[in-house]
Design an enzyme around this catalytic site. Structure first.
Site, PDB file in Angstrom:
ATOM      1  N   LYS A 139      37.919 -36.961  -1.067  1.00  0.00           N
ATOM      2  CA  LYS A 139      36.640 -36.912  -0.354  1.00  0.00           C
ATOM      3  C   LYS A 139      36.085 -38.316  -0.260  1.00  0.00           C
ATOM      4  CE  LYS A 139      33.859 -33.596   1.217  1.00  0.00           C
ATOM      5  NZ  LYS A 139      34.236 -32.229   1.631  1.00  0.00           N
TER       6      LYS A 139
HETATM    7  N1  GLU Z   1      35.078 -31.171   5.115  1.00  0.00           N
HETATM    8  C1  GLU Z   1      35.821 -29.953   5.162  1.00  0.00           C
HETATM    9  C2  GLU Z   1      35.850 -29.282   3.802  1.00  0.00           C
HETATM   10  O1  GLU Z   1      35.047 -29.561   2.959  1.00  0.00           O
HETATM   11  C3  GLU Z   1      37.197 -30.129   5.776  1.00  0.00           C
HETATM   12  C4  GLU Z   1      38.088 -31.114   5.107  1.00  0.00           C
HETATM   13  C5  GLU Z   1      39.369 -31.419   5.866  1.00  0.00           C
HETATM   14  O2  GLU Z   1      39.566 -30.859   6.930  1.00  0.00           O
HETATM   15  O3  GLU Z   1      40.130 -32.225   5.373  1.00  0.00           O
HETATM   16  O4  GLU Z   1      36.628 -28.409   3.551  1.00  0.00           O
END
Ligand code: GLU
Length: 451
Positions: A139
């Site tokens: 993240k």
């Molecule tokens: N931000 C989204 C999540 O928290 C998607 C993450 C992604 O597609 O890599 O699942």
């Protein structure tokens, strides 16, 4: 012990109170507990402890899973339109790459901090593992209020942040995606900055890109679609007629907006929604299309005029009486302070980490079913995985295939979770964590610890 400044602060808050040493100690303990409850990484570690006990997890594996593989803190300076320099702090954390390259979004928000990003990266590891995707968890984020930046400032911020993290991202290493306040345009800037630096187009460095540069159809609505498929599967199991349910959605961004729209189209009554400014409520059901149109004009819900709609603040929206509550904003929304007042049958977690472990116990005792984030909102990363595959093959799928494969993966994951929760007599959350963590534990065991 409290220092004098803290004592003064307490006396200022409670001027009538003559504070005894005992009272100060109680206050201090409560404050510490609340701070710890509200720290998302502490929360993620607590969740590991809970599930480790339930599944007799090896202590070394537990230790391993409680730490993140890599955290990068970067300073992101940009020249503002008025010529002044402003410096923001950015982060990229890879929690685990044991099962594959890191995967997870990037958020731009004023409350972003390292512990929040570490927690979100941890939850991504579990989410990918639960869906059995060959990906790890990561993240990123920048501590910034993007509404205060012009479009060109936002572009400079994104490009500089990408340059700062360029050595630790890539299609085989860590693949960012959209999250809170980031979208396909921001992904396009990341893809371009990365590609310009490598000297060739590398679409696979991010997912959630515009379709014109290697994005996937259905990615934008994927988290909402996924929430719907999981909710439908649960309602089928419980013999609940989904169409007749009264629904409350906290958050009206990509996730909240899409699930509200999908459920409204299916005939459900969305009795309340909220954005950062507060929410709107009516027993008769809101006109979601009209409100989405308002949102897309960059207007706040609090300024929407309709005499039949009642304004409601962001805390009260969570405690409205309804059948299904969908927290789709940020983490830490349902805590021990408001969990007792939650008045619904099902909570479908659209956001990551909206419920603290302390609140979870209260909800369970009150018979409320919680569909945990790593299952409920996994549609986004699932279609990100489809986008990643399509980029590698340079062959793009039709929307029907995307939605069908998404449904298959999510419904299968739901079935596994549901049966395990019945078999072990645990909540859907614990069952989800057990599946995700045992898959990870196996991978850690097989790979061993280097050297
Ligand atoms: N931000 C989204 C999540 O928290 C998607 C993450 C992604 O597609 O890599 O699942």
């Amino acid at each position: 012990m409290l220092d004098n400044k803290k004592k003064e602060q307490i006396k200022f808050i409670y001027p009538e109170t003559l504070i005894s040493q005992d009272e100060i100690e109680i206050y201090e303990k409560e404050e510490k507990e609340l701070i710890s409850e509200r720290n998302p990484f502490e929360m993620a570690k607590k969740q590991i402890d809970i599930v480790a006990k339930e599944m007799n997890l090896d202590d070394n594996i537990k230790k391993f899973l409680k730490s993140v593989e890599r955290s990068l803190i970067v300073s992101v300076p940009i020249k503002k339109d008025d010529g002044n320099l402003e410096i923001f702090e950015g982060y990229r954390v890879q929690h685990s790459t044991v099962r594959g390259p890191g995967k997870g979004g990037i958020r731009f928000a004023p409350n972003v901090n390292l512990d929040e990003v570490k927690a979100l990266a941890t939850w991504m590891t579990w989410k990918c593992s639960l869906l059995c995707l060959p990906l790890g968890g990561a993240k990123g984020g920048i501590c910034v209020d993007p509404r205060k930046l012009s479009k060109s400032e936002l572009e400079r911020l994104t490009r500089r942040y990408t340059a700062e993290i360029i050595n630790i991202i890539g299609p085989d290493m860590d693949i960012p995606a959209p999250d809170v306040n980031t979208d396909s345009q921001i992904m396009a800037w990341i893809m371009d900055t990365y590609s310009m630096n490598k000297g060739r187009a590398i679409p696979g460095v991010v997912t959630g890109k515009p379709i014109e540069i290697g994005g996937s159809v259905g990615r934008e609505t994927a988290t909402g679609m996924g929430l719907y498929f999981v909710l439908e599967a649960l309602c089928n199991k419980m013999n609940i007629d989904l169409e007749s349910q009264k629904i409350v959605v906290q958050g009206f961004g990509n996730v909240g907006g899409n699930i509200a729209k999908i459920l409204c189209e299916k005939g459900c009554k969305i009795i309340a929604v909220s954005d950062i400014s507060g929410g709107l409520f009516t027993k008769e059901g809101l006109d979601i299309i009209e409100l989405l149109d308002w949102r897309d004009k960059k207007k706040y819900l609090k300024d929407f005029q309709n005499e039949n709609y009642e304004f409601i603040n962001n805390e009260d929206i969570l405690t409205l009486e309804c059948d299904i509550l969908i927290p789709a904003a940020l983490e830490n929304q349902i805590t021990q302070l408001n969990a007792k007042k939650i008045n619904c049958k099902i909570i479908l977690e659209g956001a990551n980490g909206p419920t603290t472990p302390e609140a979870d116990i209260i909800l369970k005792n009150n018979g409320i079913i919680v569909v945990p984030d790593i299952l409920a909102n996994a549609g986004g990363v699932c279609v990100s995985y489809f986008e990643y595959i399509q980029d590698i093959h340079s062959y793009f799928w039709k929307l029907e295939r995307i939605n069908q494969e998404l449904k298959n993966i999510l419904v299968n994951a739901f079935e596994d979770v549901y049966y395990l929760s019945k078999e072990k007599n645990v909540s859907l959350r614990i069952a989800s964590y057990m599946i995700a963590i045992s898959r990870l534990a196996k991978a850690i065991e097989l790979r061993g610890i280097f050297p």
